[in-house]
Scaffold this motif. Structure first.
Motif, short mmCIF file in Angstrom:
data_model
loop_
_atom_site.label_atom_id
_atom_site.label_comp_id
_atom_site.label_asym_id
_atom_site.label_seq_id
_atom_site.Cartn_x
_atom_site.Cartn_y
_atom_site.Cartn_z
N LEU A 1 0.84 -1.20 0.00
CA LEU A 1 0.00 0.00 0.00
C LEU A 1 0.88 1.25 0.00
O LEU A 1 0.64 2.19 -0.76
CB LEU A 1 -0.88 -0.03 1.26
CG LEU A 1 -2.19 0.73 1.24
CD1 LEU A 1 -3.06 0.28 0.08
CD2 LEU A 1 -2.92 0.53 2.56
N SER B 1 2.45 1.78 -3.31
CA SER B 1 1.56 2.11 -4.43
C SER B 1 1.14 3.57 -4.41
O SER B 1 0.46 4.04 -5.32
CB SER B 1 0.31 1.21 -4.40
OG SER B 1 -0.52 1.58 -3.32
N LEU B 2 1.55 4.31 -3.40
CA LEU B 2 1.17 5.72 -3.33
C LEU B 2 1.96 6.55 -4.34
O LEU B 2 3.17 6.38 -4.46
CB LEU B 2 1.44 6.28 -1.93
CG LEU B 2 0.63 5.70 -0.78
CD1 LEU B 2 1.13 6.27 0.54
CD2 LEU B 2 -0.84 6.00 -0.98
N PRO B 3 1.29 7.43 -5.06
CA PRO B 3 2.03 8.33 -5.95
C PRO B 3 2.91 9.26 -5.14
O PRO B 3 2.63 9.55 -3.98
CB PRO B 3 0.93 9.10 -6.68
CG PRO B 3 -0.33 8.81 -6.00
CD PRO B 3 -0.15 7.65 -5.09
N HIS B 4 3.99 9.71 -5.75
CA HIS B 4 4.97 10.50 -5.03
C HIS B 4 4.79 11.99 -5.21
O HIS B 4 4.68 12.47 -6.33
CB HIS B 4 6.38 10.13 -5.50
CG HIS B 4 6.69 8.69 -5.28
ND1 HIS B 4 6.32 7.72 -6.17
CD2 HIS B 4 7.30 8.07 -4.25
CE1 HIS B 4 6.70 6.54 -5.70
NE2 HIS B 4 7.29 6.72 -4.55
N GLY C 1 8.88 6.76 -13.52
CA GLY C 1 8.79 5.47 -12.82
C GLY C 1 7.41 4.85 -12.97
O GLY C 1 6.50 5.45 -13.53
N ARG C 2 7.30 3.62 -12.50
CA ARG C 2 6.00 2.99 -12.42
C ARG C 2 5.68 2.78 -10.95
O ARG C 2 6.56 2.63 -10.13
CB ARG C 2 6.01 1.63 -13.13
CG ARG C 2 5.76 1.73 -14.63
CD ARG C 2 6.00 0.39 -15.27
NE ARG C 2 5.04 -0.62 -14.85
CZ ARG C 2 3.82 -0.78 -15.35
NH1 ARG C 2 3.42 -0.06 -16.23
NH2 ARG C 2 3.00 -1.70 -14.95
N LEU C 3 4.40 2.78 -10.65
CA LEU C 3 4.01 2.53 -9.27
C LEU C 3 3.91 1.04 -9.04
O LEU C 3 3.63 0.27 -9.95
CB LEU C 3 2.65 3.17 -9.01
CG LEU C 3 2.62 4.69 -9.05
CD1 LEU C 3 1.19 5.19 -9.16
CD2 LEU C 3 3.28 5.26 -7.81
N VAL C 4 4.13 0.65 -7.79
CA VAL C 4 3.89 -0.74 -7.44
C VAL C 4 2.38 -0.88 -7.31
O VAL C 4 1.75 -0.11 -6.61
CB VAL C 4 4.54 -1.07 -6.09
CG1 VAL C 4 4.17 -2.46 -5.63
CG2 VAL C 4 6.05 -0.90 -6.19
N SER C 5 1.78 -1.81 -8.00
CA SER C 5 0.34 -1.94 -7.83
C SER C 5 0.02 -3.29 -7.22
O SER C 5 0.75 -4.26 -7.38
CB SER C 5 -0.40 -1.73 -9.15
OG SER C 5 -0.22 -2.84 -9.99
N ILE C 6 -1.08 -3.31 -6.47
CA ILE C 6 -1.50 -4.56 -5.84
C ILE C 6 -2.52 -5.19 -6.77
O ILE C 6 -3.53 -4.57 -7.09
CB ILE C 6 -2.13 -4.31 -4.46
CG1 ILE C 6 -1.20 -3.44 -3.62
CG2 ILE C 6 -2.45 -5.62 -3.77
CD1 ILE C 6 -1.77 -3.06 -2.26
N PRO C 7 -2.28 -6.39 -7.24
CA PRO C 7 -3.23 -7.01 -8.16
C PRO C 7 -4.55 -7.31 -7.45
O PRO C 7 -4.59 -7.44 -6.23
CB PRO C 7 -2.54 -8.30 -8.59
CG PRO C 7 -1.57 -8.61 -7.50
CD PRO C 7 -1.15 -7.28 -6.92
#
Ligand code: ATP
Ligand code: ATP
Ligand code: MG
Ligand code: MG
Lengths: 336, 297
Positions: free
Chosen positions: A253, A256-259, A268-274
């Motif tokens: 979580l 996955s937050l934008p910076h 960059g790419r965000l880490v996303s939770i499937p």
């Protein structure tokens, strides 16, 4: 002794499709004078938790088990009248949308004085005087004159200040704020958060801040509770939670937050939770996060429900794979 | 789908979208029998900006600052009160209806609310394929193929064409909205708060998708949001709106690390960041900007 002790609280809703396990074994303490932040995504049970504490769960919902001790007194067995008294004097609550809690056809003054007269036994002149003081305390300019205004004449931020004024009017020991700034613009939110902080210190209030916003809990909370699918999955002091998150969900979580800050954010790419949180009608039987967890593999994540356990002093986590116990790369990672 | 050919505009070095002196005033009317315009809401008040092919301009600002109205005027979903909107070298504000229809194929919009923006009685296939039908592109079979391809592009199983919106979550619906916006192979997409209604764990999926599509197809975005972190994450350039005006514009890094306008400073200092240590500095900064913040009340 903690001011509020919630243990194994379960609140279920009977619906046509089945029983929704909205709050499913939630336990936590709030120490006197501290701010506890409860954070989690939509539908994870934050509001139902606070409504359960206040005895405000409506049909078809029911607190099916658990205990809520406020200053040593069990709340779940109180009568409606006794609860009414607790709600007015000892525990106060503010909600996301002040418009639904304010009566649109009564002036602000009438609404505040009514609360004061009911719970504090003040005369009407004294109540009016106190109402003006309260509005001044929440920094509403020209307070005396604004008493005769109706709610629609106030902006969203001002209405929330009025709600706060009403909530603190009877000097509660515990203030539960459920997404109090979610509907507000960020500059207005900042003002409301600063105000809450100021009042909390002045009035010696203990506070529970419920929000889906990680930034808001980082700003206000001493301790943080992360909820997922009706359960507490992690609890820790704020610094430790943000510095060393243990649960794979909390970790993901945060990632996955934008910076807002940093370099080359754009590329960059965000880490996303499937996937998405489970349906609380039929949550996964073992670990509720397992279907979305990159560490849940061939072990018993889908068989054994993890307990909430203390991985270091004050840091609790409900996962078979907390960060500090992980050595191997995640299952599937690195595979071609 | 393929990367669009270099447009007329980019060949001449002109930006894909050039907005100059844009104004949109809404009349405030009063009177019982005869409406009388007593004043105007200056929703957009002399706004100018450019967006190049493959680039994202982020538009941030608080509620009511005029972001959506700006987006609608760009697409001419609203008729501007004054100013110029040039897309691919052509003036849109004075363009006749039929020519505008052709231009609309190149400019699409993704809305905030994934629940309200999809017709609940249409299947996913019909929703995504509707723009193709409206613009009479391809035959039935060809359209069906395109729809399946589009669903795949946004990470959906193409077999979902016969399902209905209510069977999907907010994030999935937003993907459907994106697939639909891509149907006509546009060059510009106005994204109006595309993730505001979504949970953070789902937001990231959509933001990544938009980034990937931009890279693959050279799309330009006008990216509207009130969340400053989301805008930073997506944008090359950023314009900060307040009361219908752009108060500051520049590269994303510049605006965020070295804001010049007092309002931008106040806005940035107000954002709660997920870092308890940093919050202390920010609170101190906020105290310095009290005069600007007081105005927001
Ligand atoms: N009256 C009801 N009938 C059936 N289910 C309900 C009812 N009220 C709440 N629920 C369910 O209980 C769960 C928890 O809801 P709750 O309102 O506590 O979520 P929340 O964490 O406060 O979410 P949000 O961030 O959206 O406010 C949800 O899955 C919701 O669908
Ligand atoms: N059709 C309309 N008629 C009258 N006033 C309007 C109309 N549409 C918008 N406005 C006003 O124009 C101003 C700008 O609105 P707009 O919707 O563009 O703001 P926004 O920046 O998109 O806000 P939000 O973040 O809330 O979406 C507001 O004061 C709004 O009330
Ligand atoms: Mg809630
Ligand atoms: Mg808008």
């Amino acid at each position: 002794m903690a001011l509020l002790e919630v243990s194994d609280l379960r609140t279920y809703f009977k619906t046509r499709e089945g029983e929704v396990h909205a709050v499913d074994g939630v336990s936590f303490n709030v120490e006197e004078g501290k701010v506890l932040g409860i954070v989690g995504e939509s539908g994870c049970g934050k509001s139902v938790t606070s409504l359960s504490i206040m005895g405000l769960v409506q049909n078809p919902g029911r607190v099916v088990s658990g205990s809520v001790l406020f200053d040593g007194r069990e709340l779940t067995t109180l009568t409606d009248r006794e609860l009414e008294d607790v709600r007015g004097r000892s525990i106060a609550m503010i909600f996301q949308d002040p418009m639904t809690s304010l009566n649109p056809v009564l002036t602000i003054g009438t609404q505040i004085t009514e609360t004061l007269r009911r719970h504090m036994n003040l005369s009407s002149a004294d109540a009016k005087k106190r109402a003006i003081e309260l509005l001044e305390e929440v920094h509403i300019p020209d307070a005396a004159r604004r008493l005769s205004d109706y709610p629609h004449r106030f902006s969203g931020g001002m209405r929330q200040r009025v709600m706060i004024a009403m909530a603190i009017s009877c000097n509660p020991r515990l203030l539960i704020a459920d997404e109090p700034t979610t509907a507000l613009d960020v500059t207005v939110q900042a003002g409301v958060l600063d105000l809450l902080d100021e009042l909390r210190i002045q009035h010696n209030m203990t506070m529970m801040m419920i929000t889906h916003n990680m930034g808001v809990v980082a700003e206000v909370a001493d301790d943080i509770l992360v909820m997922y699918a009706g359960q507490v999955v992690e609890q820790a002091p704020a610094m430790d939670l943000f510095g060393r998150p243990e649960h794979p969900y909390t970790e993901a979580l945060l990632a996955s937050l934008p910076h807002l800050e940093g370099e080359n954010v754009r590329n960059g790419r965000l880490v996303s939770i499937p996937g998405r949180p489970p349906d609380l009608l039929a949550p996964p039987e073992a670990c509720r996060f397992a279907p979305r967890c990159k560490y849940a593999g061939l072990d018993d994540c889908n068989v054994v429900a993890p307990e909430l356990r203390e991985v270091r002093t004050g840091h609790w986590v409900r996962s078979a794979h907390p960060t500090s116990e992980r050595t191997a790369v995640p299952v599937g990672a690195g595979a071609p | 789908m393929s990367e669009p050919a270099p447009s007329a505009a980019s060949r001449n070095g002109e930006p894909l979208l050039a907005v100059t002196g844009l104004k949109k005033y809404f009349p405030i009317k009063e009177g019982l029998l005869i409406d009388r315009t007593v004043d105007y809401v200056r929703a957009v008040d002399d706004v100018s900006f450019e967006v190049r092919q493959g680039e994202t301009l982020g538009l941030v600002g608080e509620s009511g600052s005029g972001k959506s109205t700006t987006g609608y005027c760009v697409l001419r979903l609203l008729k501007p009160t004054a100013g110029s909107v040039r897309f691919d070298g052509e003036e849109l504000t004075t363009m006749p209806r039929n020519a505008l229809r052709r231009m609309r194929r190149e400019m699409q919009i993704v809305f905030q609310d994934p629940y309200a923006s999809l017709n609940p009685r249409m299947t996913i296939g019909d929703i995504v394929g509707e723009p193709l039908l409206v613009h009479k592109i391809g035959d039935r079979k060809r359209r069906r193929r395109t729809v399946e391809e589009l669903l795949e592009v946004v990470g959906f199983n193409p077999d979902f064409v016969n399902r209905y919106p209510h069977e999907f979550s907010g994030g999935q619906r937003q993907r459907i909205g994106v697939a639909r916006a891509l149907a006509l192979n546009p060059r510009l997409i106005v994204c109006d708060e595309p993730v505001s209604a979504l949970d953070v764990s789902i937001q990231a999926q959509i933001l990544n998708l938009l980034k990937d599509l931009q890279k693959a197809f050279g799309l330009a975005y006008l990216f509207i949001a009130h969340d400053l972190a989301v805008v930073r994450e997506m944008s090359d350039k950023i314009a900060v709106m307040n009361h219908g005006k752009i108060v500051e514009m520049g590269s994303a890094d510049e605006v965020y690390t070295n804001p010049r306008h007092e309002y931008t400073k106040a806005l940035l200092a107000s954002v709660p960041v997920p870092d308890p240590l940093k919050m202390r500095e920010r609170k101190a900064e906020r105290r310095k900007l009290k005069h600007v913040l007081a105005e927001a009340l």
